[in-house]
Design a protein around this motif. Structure first.
Motif, PDB file in Angstrom:
ATOM      1  N   ASN A 398      27.097  26.279  38.607  1.00 38.68           N
ATOM      2  CA  ASN A 398      26.179  26.275  37.471  1.00 38.68           C
ATOM      3  C   ASN A 398      26.917  26.243  36.128  1.00 38.68           C
ATOM      4  OD1 ASN A 398      23.609  26.220  36.384  1.00 38.68           O
ATOM      5  ND2 ASN A 398      23.407  28.443  36.296  1.00 38.68           N
ATOM      6  N   GLY A 399      27.975  25.429  36.077  1.00 36.88           N
ATOM      7  CA  GLY A 399      28.721  25.289  34.829  1.00 36.88           C
ATOM      8  C   GLY A 399      29.816  26.309  34.619  1.00 36.88           C
ATOM      9  N   TRP A 400      29.991  27.237  35.565  1.00 36.35           N
ATOM     10  CA  TRP A 400      31.016  28.279  35.445  1.00 36.35           C
ATOM     11  C   TRP A 400      32.151  28.011  36.422  1.00 36.35           C
ATOM     12  CZ3 TRP A 400      30.584  31.966  31.720  1.00 36.35           C
ATOM     13  CH2 TRP A 400      29.311  32.196  31.170  1.00 36.35           C
ATOM     14  N   PHE A 401      33.368  28.388  36.028  1.00 29.95           N
ATOM     15  CA  PHE A 401      34.469  28.447  36.979  1.00 29.95           C
ATOM     16  C   PHE A 401      34.432  29.809  37.650  1.00 29.95           C
ATOM     17  CE2 PHE A 401      38.788  30.133  37.708  1.00 29.95           C
ATOM     18  CZ  PHE A 401      39.115  29.347  38.800  1.00 29.95           C
ATOM     19  N   LEU A 402      34.442  29.824  38.983  1.00 29.34           N
ATOM     20  CA  LEU A 402      34.457  31.081  39.726  1.00 29.34           C
ATOM     21  C   LEU A 402      35.899  31.529  39.912  1.00 29.34           C
ATOM     22  CD1 LEU A 402      31.775  30.374  42.486  1.00 29.34           C
ATOM     23  CD2 LEU A 402      31.488  31.611  40.314  1.00 29.34           C
ATOM     24  N   THR A 403      36.222  32.708  39.411  1.00 29.29           N
ATOM     25  CA  THR A 403      37.598  33.190  39.455  1.00 29.29           C
ATOM     26  C   THR A 403      38.014  33.673  40.836  1.00 29.29           C
ATOM     27  OG1 THR A 403      37.052  35.500  38.939  1.00 29.29           O
ATOM     28  CG2 THR A 403      37.342  33.969  37.061  1.00 29.29           C
ATOM     29  N   GLY A 404      37.029  33.883  41.737  1.00 28.91           N
ATOM     30  CA  GLY A 404      37.333  34.445  43.053  1.00 28.91           C
ATOM     31  C   GLY A 404      37.274  35.954  43.073  1.00 28.91           C
ATOM     32  N   ASP A 405      36.732  36.541  41.993  1.00 35.02           N
ATOM     33  CA  ASP A 405      36.681  38.004  41.863  1.00 35.02           C
ATOM     34  C   ASP A 405      35.241  38.503  41.868  1.00 35.02           C
ATOM     35  OD1 ASP A 405      39.615  38.718  41.137  1.00 35.02           O
ATOM     36  OD2 ASP A 405      39.107  37.064  39.793  1.00 35.02           O
ATOM     37  N   LEU A 406      35.096  39.764  42.259  1.00 35.56           N
ATOM     38  CA  LEU A 406      33.839  40.480  42.137  1.00 35.56           C
ATOM     39  C   LEU A 406      33.963  41.460  40.975  1.00 35.56           C
ATOM     40  CD1 LEU A 406      33.333  41.141  45.938  1.00 35.56           C
ATOM     41  CD2 LEU A 406      31.933  39.635  44.524  1.00 35.56           C
ATOM     42  N   ALA A 407      32.922  41.538  40.149  1.00 35.88           N
ATOM     43  CA  ALA A 407      33.004  42.348  38.941  1.00 35.88           C
ATOM     44  C   ALA A 407      31.615  42.800  38.529  1.00 35.88           C
ATOM     45  CB  ALA A 407      33.649  41.546  37.815  1.00 35.88           C
ATOM     46  N   TYR A 408      31.577  43.688  37.543  1.00 33.42           N
ATOM     47  CA  TYR A 408      30.323  44.010  36.863  1.00 33.42           C
ATOM     48  C   TYR A 408      30.666  44.263  35.398  1.00 33.42           C
ATOM     49  CZ  TYR A 408      31.508  49.032  36.677  1.00 33.42           C
ATOM     50  OH  TYR A 408      32.116  50.237  36.406  1.00 33.42           O
ATOM     51  N   ARG A 409      29.657  44.239  34.548  1.00 29.35           N
ATOM     52  CA  ARG A 409      29.869  44.589  33.143  1.00 29.35           C
ATOM     53  C   ARG A 409      28.937  45.720  32.778  1.00 29.35           C
ATOM     54  NH1 ARG A 409      25.864  42.300  29.766  1.00 29.35           N
ATOM     55  NH2 ARG A 409      24.623  40.682  30.804  1.00 29.35           N
ATOM     56  N   ASP A 410      29.365  46.498  31.780  1.00 35.47           N
ATOM     57  CA  ASP A 410      28.507  47.606  31.357  1.00 35.47           C
ATOM     58  C   ASP A 410      27.683  47.190  30.130  1.00 35.47           C
ATOM     59  OD1 ASP A 410      30.183  47.761  29.140  1.00 35.47           O
ATOM     60  OD2 ASP A 410      31.198  49.599  29.774  1.00 35.47           O
ATOM     61  N   GLU A 411      26.920  48.117  29.606  1.00 33.98           N
ATOM     62  CA  GLU A 411      26.014  47.824  28.486  1.00 33.98           C
ATOM     63  C   GLU A 411      26.768  47.463  27.202  1.00 33.98           C
ATOM     64  OE1 GLU A 411      22.842  47.528  28.492  1.00 33.98           O
ATOM     65  OE2 GLU A 411      22.135  48.501  30.336  1.00 33.98           O
ATOM     66  N   THR A 412      28.041  47.853  27.112  1.00 28.12           N
ATOM     67  CA  THR A 412      28.823  47.560  25.906  1.00 28.12           C
ATOM     68  C   THR A 412      29.522  46.203  25.981  1.00 28.12           C
ATOM     69  OG1 THR A 412      30.874  48.590  26.694  1.00 28.12           O
ATOM     70  CG2 THR A 412      29.247  50.031  25.649  1.00 28.12           C
ATOM     71  N   HIS A 414      31.865  45.429  28.321  1.00 25.36           N
ATOM     72  CA  HIS A 414      33.143  45.546  28.994  1.00 25.36           C
ATOM     73  C   HIS A 414      32.975  45.155  30.467  1.00 25.36           C
ATOM     74  CE1 HIS A 414      34.096  48.002  25.447  1.00 25.36           C
ATOM     75  NE2 HIS A 414      35.369  47.761  25.730  1.00 25.36           N
ATOM     76  N   TYR A 415      33.968  44.440  30.980  1.00 23.54           N
ATOM     77  CA  TYR A 415      33.953  43.985  32.372  1.00 23.54           C
ATOM     78  C   TYR A 415      34.860  44.866  33.221  1.00 23.54           C
ATOM     79  CZ  TYR A 415      31.364  39.773  31.160  1.00 23.54           C
ATOM     80  OH  TYR A 415      30.385  38.904  30.738  1.00 23.54           O
ATOM     81  N   PHE A 416      34.450  45.065  34.481  1.00 30.61           N
ATOM     82  CA  PHE A 416      35.201  45.903  35.418  1.00 30.61           C
ATOM     83  C   PHE A 416      35.447  45.111  36.694  1.00 30.61           C
ATOM     84  CE2 PHE A 416      33.183  48.678  32.474  1.00 30.61           C
ATOM     85  CZ  PHE A 416      33.991  49.806  32.362  1.00 30.61           C
ATOM     86  N   HIS A 417      36.696  45.112  37.127  1.00 30.53           N
ATOM     87  CA  HIS A 417      37.093  44.363  38.315  1.00 30.53           C
ATOM     88  C   HIS A 417      36.920  45.229  39.554  1.00 30.53           C
ATOM     89  CE1 HIS A 417      40.010  42.641  41.255  1.00 30.53           C
ATOM     90  NE2 HIS A 417      39.496  41.512  40.797  1.00 30.53           N
ATOM     91  N   LEU A 418      36.253  44.689  40.564  1.00 28.68           N
ATOM     92  CA  LEU A 418      36.002  45.438  41.798  1.00 28.68           C
ATOM     93  C   LEU A 418      36.916  45.009  42.939  1.00 28.68           C
ATOM     94  CD1 LEU A 418      32.109  45.359  41.600  1.00 28.68           C
ATOM     95  CD2 LEU A 418      33.558  47.386  41.323  1.00 28.68           C
ATOM     96  N   ASP A 419      37.084  43.697  43.130  1.00 26.94           N
ATOM     97  CA  ASP A 419      37.889  43.229  44.255  1.00 26.94           C
ATOM     98  C   ASP A 419      38.001  41.710  44.206  1.00 26.94           C
ATOM     99  OD1 ASP A 419      39.467  43.668  46.477  1.00 26.94           O
ATOM    100  OD2 ASP A 419      37.867  44.491  47.718  1.00 26.94           O
ATOM    101  N   ARG A 420      38.933  41.171  45.004  1.00 28.19           N
ATOM    102  CA  ARG A 420      38.944  39.750  45.313  1.00 28.19           C
ATOM    103  C   ARG A 420      37.881  39.502  46.385  1.00 28.19           C
ATOM    104  NH1 ARG A 420      40.602  35.951  42.376  1.00 28.19           N
ATOM    105  NH2 ARG A 420      41.308  34.685  44.151  1.00 28.19           N
ATOM    106  N   ILE A 421      37.203  38.378  46.304  1.00 28.12           N
ATOM    107  CA  ILE A 421      36.105  38.101  47.231  1.00 28.12           C
ATOM    108  C   ILE A 421      36.537  38.159  48.696  1.00 28.12           C
ATOM    109  CG2 ILE A 421      34.475  36.322  47.997  1.00 28.12           C
ATOM    110  CD1 ILE A 421      34.164  35.530  45.040  1.00 28.12           C
ATOM    111  N   PRO A 422      37.676  37.566  49.097  1.00 25.43           N
ATOM    112  CA  PRO A 422      38.024  37.592  50.529  1.00 25.43           C
ATOM    113  C   PRO A 422      38.345  38.988  51.066  1.00 25.43           C
ATOM    114  CG  PRO A 422      39.322  35.936  49.344  1.00 25.43           C
ATOM    115  CD  PRO A 422      38.667  36.790  48.328  1.00 25.43           C
ATOM    116  N   ASP A 423      38.669  39.933  50.145  1.00 26.97           N
ATOM    117  CA  ASP A 423      39.113  41.256  50.585  1.00 26.97           C
ATOM    118  C   ASP A 423      37.985  42.274  50.653  1.00 26.97           C
ATOM    119  OD1 ASP A 423      41.704  40.231  50.622  1.00 26.97           O
ATOM    120  OD2 ASP A 423      42.027  40.757  48.513  1.00 26.97           O
ATOM    121  N   ALA A 424      36.803  41.927  50.145  1.00 27.88           N
ATOM    122  CA  ALA A 424      35.694  42.863  50.052  1.00 27.88           C
ATOM    123  C   ALA A 424      34.647  42.583  51.118  1.00 27.88           C
ATOM    124  CB  ALA A 424      35.049  42.769  48.662  1.00 27.88           C
TER     125      ALA A 424
END
Length: 530
Positions: A398-412, A414-424
């Motif tokens: 959808n127009g984005w490059f997928l980095t291969g990572d799982l993440a979330y962002r908070d209300e401010t 800021h992004y937080f890294h959770l894992d590489r997709i193959p490892d989770a």
């Protein structure tokens, strides 16, 4: 009159393929800083600080050699070597003749190197004396032979178009043969053009480059220091003892590296070494772990502004983030000091030249707090993988490059890294089992753990997690299962099978030092089936 940095930022012709030429064309002093290498360059001894003019001279000699041997526009030339000068000078010369250098990590196994070269469909191969006999592929020359060229016979600098491919680097190869990442004249310079318009960061006037030399990050650093007119020593080895020794000897004010180097430095007694020159540590690739960052920011010095004016205080900066060869530059950044408390695998916010989003499997943007696929957009992103359109489009959504990572962002934001997709093990519904975040929590809870690796496998219809701890030499010999279980969170704690102590050499890593979790999973599955 505009400063040199401002003139470079405004130059429509500048890009990754011609930075050295354009810096000189804009009036940079040829007697000013070029590059410093940890091994001899032609008739110059190791650690001789090449001036800009001397660097240009040595590149011109190599350009002449390549031209004489028929290498020119669009020829793909692989370079397999260990010494920083072999790779960097060959890259600069190949770019001058319009060829496409393909930089290869010297730690590749010969079988993978041959297959990688085959997939590139190269015109020629340059390999140093150590690697040349390991290849089945024919080798044109050793990189150092290029220095014998007659600089007076060098052709005119090739004129690059914005979309011309100028370099191929490769991924870490955690799952086998690395992917070949192509960058153009403009993609790999887009971030640097932005940075040239910003104030120069503290410490970046004298840099120790501890990044893997064939990596995209080193190409970026070469172009960055030439534009900033800064000094840089490039290390052929990124092992922590070598880096530590060079910090004490060369007195850099900034050190650039990958997470594996920070983990190695954190194992050392840093207080026993003279590290006061360091103002900044800059991390790219995988984000770093909190305990490793805390040990590094506790040493060195940094300048700060007080009521009494600008003064030096104990403790350095650590700039963390997340980057990859495909992203073309760190996509995110966050700065830590001795007083920081914003950890938990926070990678900060995107740079001003980039956009990011957390996506569903359909490419929809997810709200704050929801884990998903990390999407990235930037003029620095690679156009794709060389000779591999399947993977090029697999990592677009959808127009984005997928980095291969799982993440979330908070209300401010800021992004937080959770894992590489193959490892989770993390669908959008169901269990949320993250290995990288588990490692972060374990290291934070166990000060005696120098490093940690978590792998998750499926066995007999259920998921199980194995935890491998690398402990400090003086750590107490005891069972740490309870400590690990209480640290990792409910979901992962419920599946822990083993907690073992290992040595650093027991954990397989890629050529850039990333843990090969796929190999660890395969080993455990093979054991389960035996």
């Amino acid at each position: 009159m505009k400063s040199l940095r401002a003139r470079l930022a405004a130059d429509p012709a500048i890009g990754t393929g011609n930075v050295l030429q354009r810096v000189l064309a804009h009036g940079a002093d040829p007697a000013g800083p070029g590059l410093t290498f940890d091994t001899a360059v032609d008739h110059f001894p190791a650690e001789h600080p090449l001036t800009l003019g001397e660097l240009d001279d040595r590149v011109q000699a190599r350009t002449a050699w390549l031209h004489e041997h028929g290498i020119g526009r669009r020829d793909v030339v692989a370079i397999w070597a260990t010494e920083a000068q072999d790779i960097v000078l060959s890259f600069l010369a190949l770019a001058r003749v319009g060829a496409i250098p393909a930089l290869m990590n010297g730690k590749m196994t010969p079988a993978i190197a041959d297959e990688y070269i085959r997939r590139l469909r190269v015109t020629a191969v340059l390999a140093d004396a150590a690697h040349r006999p390991l290849l089945r592929t024919d080798v044109l020359a050793e990189p150092r032979e290029l220095g014998t060229g007659d600089r007076g016979k060098a052709p005119e600098h090739y004129r690059h178009h914005a979309d011309d491919p100028v370099v191929i680097t490769h991924t870490s190869g955690t799952t086998g043969v690395p992917k070949a990442v192509m960058h153009t004249h403009t993609t790999l310079y887009a971030a640097l053009k932005h940075l040239l318009t910003m104030p120069q960061a503290q410490g970046t006037d004298r840099i120790l480059n501890a990044l893997p030399i064939p990596h995209t990050a080193t190409v970026l650093m070469v172009n960055q220091v030439l534009g900033n007119r800064a000094e840089m020593l490039l290390l052929s080895s990124q092992d922590a003892p070598d880096v530590l020794r060079q910090i004490e000897r060369w007195k850099p004010r900034a050190v650039y590296g990958f997470a594996v180097t920070w983990a190695g430095l954190a194992r050392e007694d840093l207080g026993a070494h003279d590290l006061d020159s360091v103002r900044m540590w800059f991390n790219t690739g995988d984000c770093a772990h909190e305990p490793h960052i805390r040990r590094l920011v506790a040493v060195g010095t940094r300048e700060t502004v007080t009521r009494e004016g600008r003064t030096s205080v104990k403790g350095s900066h650590f700039v963390d983030g997340l980057g990859s060869s495909e992203m073309g530059h760190n996509g995110f950044h966050i700065t830590h000091t001795i007083d920081s408390d914003h950890y938990g695998r926070c990678i900060g916010k995107p740079y001003q030249f980039a956009e990011a989003a957390v996506l569903s499997s359909a490419g929809d943007e997810l709200p704050p707090g929801k884990a998903g696929l990390l999407g990235f957009r930037s003029p620095s992103v690679s156009p794709g993988y060389w000779n591999d359109s399947v993977n090029t489009y697999r990592f677009r959504l959808n127009g984005w490059f997928l980095t291969g990572d799982l993440a979330y962002r908070d209300e401010t934001g800021h992004y937080f890294h959770l894992d590489r997709i193959p490892d989770a093990v993390a669908g959008f519904e169901g269990p949320q089992l993250f290995t990288s975040m588990s490692e972060e929590r374990i290291l934070a809870a166990l000060p005696e753990a120098a490093d940690c690796t978590v792998v998750i496998v499926q066995e007999n219809g259920r998921y199980v997690a194995d935890v491998m701890l690398e402990l400090d030499p003086d750590a107490e010999d005891r069972d740490r299962t309870a400590d690990v279980t209480s640290a990792v969170g409910e979901d992962v704690a419920a599946i822990i099978r083993t907690v073992t102590t290992v040595a650093a050499d027991d954990v397989p890593v890629t050529v850039t030092g990333k843990v090969r979790k796929v190999a660890l999973r395969e080993k455990r599955l093979a054991g389960a089936d035996a």
